[in-house]
Every structure is written in C-alpha cells, then in structure tokens.
Design an enzyme around this catalytic site. Structure first.
Site, PDB file in Angstrom:
ATOM      1  N   GLN A 157       0.830  -1.207   0.000  1.00 16.35           N
ATOM      2  CA  GLN A 157       0.000   0.000   0.000  1.00 16.35           C
ATOM      3  C   GLN A 157       0.867   1.259   0.000  1.00 16.35           C
ATOM      4  O   GLN A 157       1.768   1.399   0.830  1.00 16.35           O
ATOM      5  CB  GLN A 157      -0.913   0.024   1.221  1.00 16.35           C
ATOM      6  CG  GLN A 157      -1.860  -1.162   1.307  1.00 16.35           C
ATOM      7  CD  GLN A 157      -1.328  -2.291   2.168  1.00 16.35           C
ATOM      8  OE1 GLN A 157      -0.139  -2.570   2.158  1.00 16.35           O
ATOM      9  NE2 GLN A 157      -2.228  -2.937   2.906  1.00 16.35           N
ATOM     10  N   GLN A 210      -0.587   0.073  -5.699  1.00 15.81           N
ATOM     11  CA  GLN A 210      -1.637  -0.363  -4.776  1.00 15.81           C
ATOM     12  C   GLN A 210      -2.093   0.816  -3.909  1.00 15.81           C
ATOM     13  O   GLN A 210      -1.273   1.528  -3.334  1.00 15.81           O
ATOM     14  CB  GLN A 210      -1.129  -1.494  -3.876  1.00 15.81           C
ATOM     15  CG  GLN A 210      -2.211  -2.040  -2.940  1.00 15.81           C
ATOM     16  CD  GLN A 210      -1.767  -3.268  -2.166  1.00 15.81           C
ATOM     17  OE1 GLN A 210      -0.702  -3.818  -2.410  1.00 15.81           O
ATOM     18  NE2 GLN A 210      -2.592  -3.705  -1.224  1.00 15.81           N
ATOM     19  N   ASP A 211      -3.421   1.025  -3.863  1.00 17.07           N
ATOM     20  CA  ASP A 211      -4.014   2.072  -3.017  1.00 17.07           C
ATOM     21  C   ASP A 211      -3.581   3.481  -3.420  1.00 17.07           C
ATOM     22  O   ASP A 211      -3.241   4.309  -2.573  1.00 17.07           O
ATOM     23  CB  ASP A 211      -3.669   1.830  -1.538  1.00 17.07           C
ATOM     24  CG  ASP A 211      -4.391   0.631  -0.958  1.00 17.07           C
ATOM     25  OD1 ASP A 211      -5.046  -0.098  -1.725  1.00 17.07           O
ATOM     26  OD2 ASP A 211      -4.308   0.423   0.259  1.00 17.07           O
ATOM     27  N   ASP A 229      -6.852  -2.208  -5.789  1.00 16.40           N
ATOM     28  CA  ASP A 229      -7.698  -1.319  -4.964  1.00 16.40           C
ATOM     29  C   ASP A 229      -7.273   0.136  -5.124  1.00 16.40           C
ATOM     30  O   ASP A 229      -7.191   0.891  -4.155  1.00 16.40           O
ATOM     31  CB  ASP A 229      -7.597  -1.713  -3.481  1.00 16.40           C
ATOM     32  CG  ASP A 229      -7.951  -3.164  -3.226  1.00 16.40           C
ATOM     33  OD1 ASP A 229      -8.631  -3.774  -4.072  1.00 16.40           O
ATOM     34  OD2 ASP A 229      -7.536  -3.699  -2.182  1.00 16.40           O
ATOM     35  N   ARG A 282     -13.993  -4.783  -5.659  1.00 14.50           N
ATOM     36  CA  ARG A 282     -14.233  -5.860  -4.695  1.00 14.50           C
ATOM     37  C   ARG A 282     -14.663  -5.236  -3.373  1.00 14.50           C
ATOM     38  O   ARG A 282     -14.332  -4.080  -3.078  1.00 14.50           O
ATOM     39  CB  ARG A 282     -12.990  -6.741  -4.520  1.00 14.50           C
ATOM     40  CG  ARG A 282     -11.755  -6.031  -3.969  1.00 14.50           C
ATOM     41  CD  ARG A 282     -10.636  -7.024  -3.746  1.00 14.50           C
ATOM     42  NE  ARG A 282      -9.427  -6.385  -3.199  1.00 14.50           N
ATOM     43  CZ  ARG A 282      -8.486  -7.046  -2.554  1.00 14.50           C
ATOM     44  NH1 ARG A 282      -8.581  -8.351  -2.339  1.00 14.50           N
ATOM     45  NH2 ARG A 282      -7.411  -6.414  -2.093  1.00 14.50           N
TER      46      ARG A 282
END
Length: 535
Positions: A328, A350-351, A372, A440
């Site tokens: 992250q 990521q993130d 994500d 998700r």
C-alpha cells in the site's frame, strides 16, 4: 489498505429501521410518547443505547428530534472518553510502528470529535441540513474504522483495541440510523437537490468569477517556484504561511509553478478553502515514496493528505513512486468535505487514491494503479475521468475499486460516470496474462456503480472480484452498471451475487449522480468547475 473487514451484523436492524422510517412518514415528525427503552429499540444497537441513556438519568425523549440530540450527545461523550484512552495508549508506543499507528488513531479520534461537534452544533442551531449531518456522521464512523484498519497494517490490532471498549462506533451507528429518518422525511417533502444560489459559507461573492477566470494564475495569493530567489520554494512553506494568516473563510490560492516537488504534505482542518493551482498535470508534480512496505501505515503513506474543507486542486499530479513491491502506497488521501479535483493526475500502484470520507468530486482526471487503487468511504463522483490499470507484480490481479461502506446508513459510495476504463501503456503488452476487475467489497455494505462508462477489453467478463476468495458481503454490497459500453462492458457473464445488478432504470441510476450522491447542485456551481448534475 489492510485486509480488515468490519462485520456489522445488523442488516436485519437496517430493514426494521427503514420500515419504521417509512411508516413514520405518515405520522407527525415530532411524535410524542415512549420511554428510553421504546426509543432505543428503534436503533441498531439498543443495548448500548439503553445503557448509556439510562446511566446518565436522561429524561424520556419528548420526540424523535429530542432523541437524536440525546444520542448524539452520548456519542460525543464516548468520543471524549476514547480521546483520553488514546492519550494513555501513547505511553505504550515502544516501537516506531506502534507510534505510527498511535499517531493515526489519535488524529482520527480527534477528527471524530470534530465531526460530532459539527453535527450537534449544526442541528441545534439549524446551520446545517440533515443530509450534512448524515455525511459528517458517516465520516465520524469511517475515521474510527480507518484507525482500526491501519493497526492491521502492522498486526497491531490488540494495541489499539482499548479504543473499541467505549462503544463509540455503536453510538455513532445509532445516530446514523436515527438521522436517516429525517433525511428521508426531507427528501419526501421537498426537492433537496434543486439548483441553488445559496452557496456554502466559504464562498465569497467573487469566488465563482475568480475560479472561472482564465487569468486565475495572475490572482493567486502566493506563488511557489523552484527558481532561485523565489520566496516560497516549497509547497510546505506556502502552507505554513497560509496557516498563520487571519483570512476567515476566504479562498486562498497557492499557485505552484512547473517542477517536481518531493514533499509529503498535510492540509489540516485549520486550512480550509485552500486551492492548489498548477501549470498542468504534466508540469506540476508532487511526489513521495512512503509505503506500508517502507514502515508507514496506509493512512500515513500518503504523499498529500487533505482534511480542510473546500479544498480544490487544478492541474496537479499527485504521485507515489514506492512501486508495486512496497504494497500500500497512497498518492492522495482526501477527507476534505466539498472538495474538487479538476484536470489532475493520481499515480501509484496499490491504493493510489484514498477517497477517505465526505463529499468529493473528480473531473477530467487520470487515475493510475493496480490493486484497490480507488478506495475509501467518501461519497464521491468521478466524471469524465480516465481510469488506467497498470501492470502489477507477477501473479497479481488488478482491482480498480475497494469501497469501504461499513454501515447501511452511511450515505457514501463510489460513482464512476461518463468515464473511460483503460489499460495503461505498461499493461497493454501483457493484458492477456493479467486479470482486471471493476471492484471488490472491502467492507460489508460496499457501494460502487459505473454509469455510461467505456470499458476496454482488459476487464474480466465476471466484472467484479470476491474478497480473498470468500463470499463476504456479496448479499449486502451494492454494485451496479448502467448503460456502459465498450468491449469489456458486456454483462452476460457478470457475477451472480445478490447485491450486484445491471441497472436498467434511469431513476435508480440517478441516485448515484452528482446531484443525488453528493448534493452537488448546492455547492459545485460556486467552484467554477464544470459538471453534469444528472445522467
């Protein structure tokens, strides 16, 4: 983003409360009668409600508004106890990681107190709407969940577990359920989302003309430049200067000239109505490299974090260069209410973009990432944006969204409207080996919709991914697609989850527009940023 889920087993309560809300519309809004037990039974957490309201020897609520204020006051008292608890936890910070977690949680608990105070004051003095209150209560609950989630980044959930012992989340959840009655009542009795010339208090008469001006750079309050001899060579120095001014609610424009600014910035609650004006996303770049892999929490990894109300960014790139192997790594974290990001770029893996909380609007922006990479629990609309999936690590799949709604009464969700979902240049050569999904469910009531959006062929035919190969939240989430197009938009083989639907009704889709999801007609016109209010 830590893989923690907040199970709130009160879907049945939600159905009961929604039912009571519907029937209550037939009654007078200030119905009388009923003791504390009676009123508490209408909430998702009646036992906590009864305990705290009875313990303080409160009088029986005279009507629903009285009950709302009583529960809000108890929630504030619970938050103040949690704040004292957080101060005690500080003495147990025996490692850098514990200190990181504590710093996040302490700030987020303080932010929760701010949100609850704002809600109480606004409702008591009729300074805010029920819709505002629902937004701020949603934020208060999200702040706490963000604290607990961050502790999972370092497997330190036990370290902050004392904060959970005050029943604060339950009392905020009760407040959300009670306030939902008034949100629904107002929506029935009047059009909340009509065009309005009553701009928010932070807008001065000249603001709209100023922000629409083609010569806005000439009207900046302060200029940041890396050129020799410049008074402000860093953005942080400009923010420090702005923080020291007595400027009331006036808009403060910081013009950031071309350059790569290697800074980690925090725009706190004491800095409202700030505007970052760049020389275009290709030219003005704010970059950092913090990550969970590098010893930061997801929250504190952000290159730029924004809390102050009414933030606007135009023509800026927000970047995190930690890379896919560092897990992250956030480029921008925003919980700025009534905030706008126009012609900006958000770059990470990521993130990338943490849309943490409150009402946000993104127009003509680029968002790059892998896992994500748009996540959080804001009420947020992306309009005319480019959503670019990058090449992840070998064996990883791309997931565009992970929405974090943990309570059925939070008025939050991610809406992607009139946009394009595309493979980034580095993904194109390996598209056949990488699965890319629309989203998700990070939390139990995760809510995300795509409307009138182009989807390229890199989107997996199933569309949506389960959380860690489980069926978590598949009955309680709200996922939808409306009038999307392109080679990846076919819904024939989409997931068959109870919470997923192909939206065919314009009236259903309209719930996720600028005017409905973020009440944009009442505040976006004042920003001078173009937007489409409806479908």
């Amino acid at each position: 983003m830590a893989k923690i889920k907040f199970f709130m087993p009160f879907l049945l309560y939600a159905l009961i409360v929604f039912s009571s809300v519907s029937s209550a519309f037939k009654e007078e809004e200030d119905e009388a009668g009923g003791d504390i037990n009676y009123w508490c039974e209408t909430t998702p957490h009646p036992q906590q409600c009864k305990y705290f309201l009875s313990r303080e020897a409160h009088h029986a609520p005279r009507h629903r508004k009285d009950f709302r204020m009583m529960v809000l006051q108890v929630a504030l008292e619970r938050a103040q106890d949690a704040q004292t608890c957080s101060t005690n936890i500080r003495n147990k910070c025996t490692s850098k990681r514990k200190k990181r977690v504590w710093l996040d949680c302490n700030k987020l608990v303080n932010d929760t107190i701010l949100q609850l105070n704002q809600t109480l004051d606004g409702l008591k003095h009729n300074r805010s709407s029920d819709f505002d209150a629902q937004t701020w209560l949603s934020t208060a609950l999200t702040n706490l969940e963000t604290c607990f989630s961050g502790s999972q980044d370092f497997n330190l959930s036990n370290f902050v577990s004392p904060l959970k012992s005050h029943n604060l989340t339950e009392m905020i959840s009760n407040s959300l359920a009670i306030n939902q009655f008034f949100v629904k009542l107002t929506a029935e009795n009047q059009d909340l989302h009509k065009d309005s010339t009553d701009y928010p208090s932070w807008v001065t008469p000249g603001d709209r003309k100023l922000l629409q001006s083609t010569s806005i750079h000439m009207k900046a309050n302060i200029i940041v430049s890396q050129a020799k001899g410049s008074k402000f060579r860093t953005i942080q120095s400009a923010l420090n200067f702005a923080a020291g001014l007595k400027r009331g609610n006036n808009r403060y424009i910081i013009y950031i000239r071309s350059g790569v600014y290697r800074e980690n910035l925090e725009i706190g609650n004491n800095l409202n109505n700030i505007m970052f004006l760049g020389d275009g996303a290709k030219n003005t770049i704010i970059t950092g490299s913090r990550s969970v892999g590098g010893g930061f929490t997801t929250y504190s990894s952000a290159t730029v974090g924004v809390d102050g109300t009414g933030f606007i960014a135009r023509g800026i790139t927000f970047r995190n260069t930690a890379g896919p192997a560092k897990n992250q790594a956030v480029a921008l974290r925003s919980s700025s209410d009534l905030s706008v990001y126009y012609a900006c770029s958000f770059e990470g893996y990521q993130d990338t973009l943490f849309v943490l909380a409150q009402r946000q609007f993104y127009k003509t922006c680029y968002i790059y990432g892998t896992i994500d990479f748009i996540f959080g629990n804001a009420a947020v609309v992306f309009q005319n944006c480019m959503i670019m999936a990058r090449q992840p690590l070998k064996g990883q799949a791309n997931v565009i969204t992970a929405q974090g709604r943990g309570d059925p009464f939070q008025n939050t969700g991610i809406s992607i409207h009139n946009s394009r979902v595309m493979p980034a240049p580095d993904l194109k050569p390996v598209m056949g080996t990488v699965q890319t999904y629309l989203g998700r469910p990070w939390q139990e009531y995760s809510r995300t919709v795509y409307m009138k959006t182009f989807m390229d062929s890199h989107i997996n035919p199933k569309g949506w991914s389960p959380w860690d190969s489980t069926n978590f939240a598949q009955k309680t989430l709200v996922y939808g697609e409306y009038a999307c197009f392109g080679p990846g938009s076919s819904t024939i083989n989409r997931v068959k989850w109870p919470g997923y639907q192909v939206i065919r009704s314009a009236s259903v889709a309209s719930q996720y527009t600028v005017e409905r999801l973020i009440a944009g007609r009442s505040w976006l016109p004042a920003t001078g940023i173009p937007f489409t209010p409806g479908l």
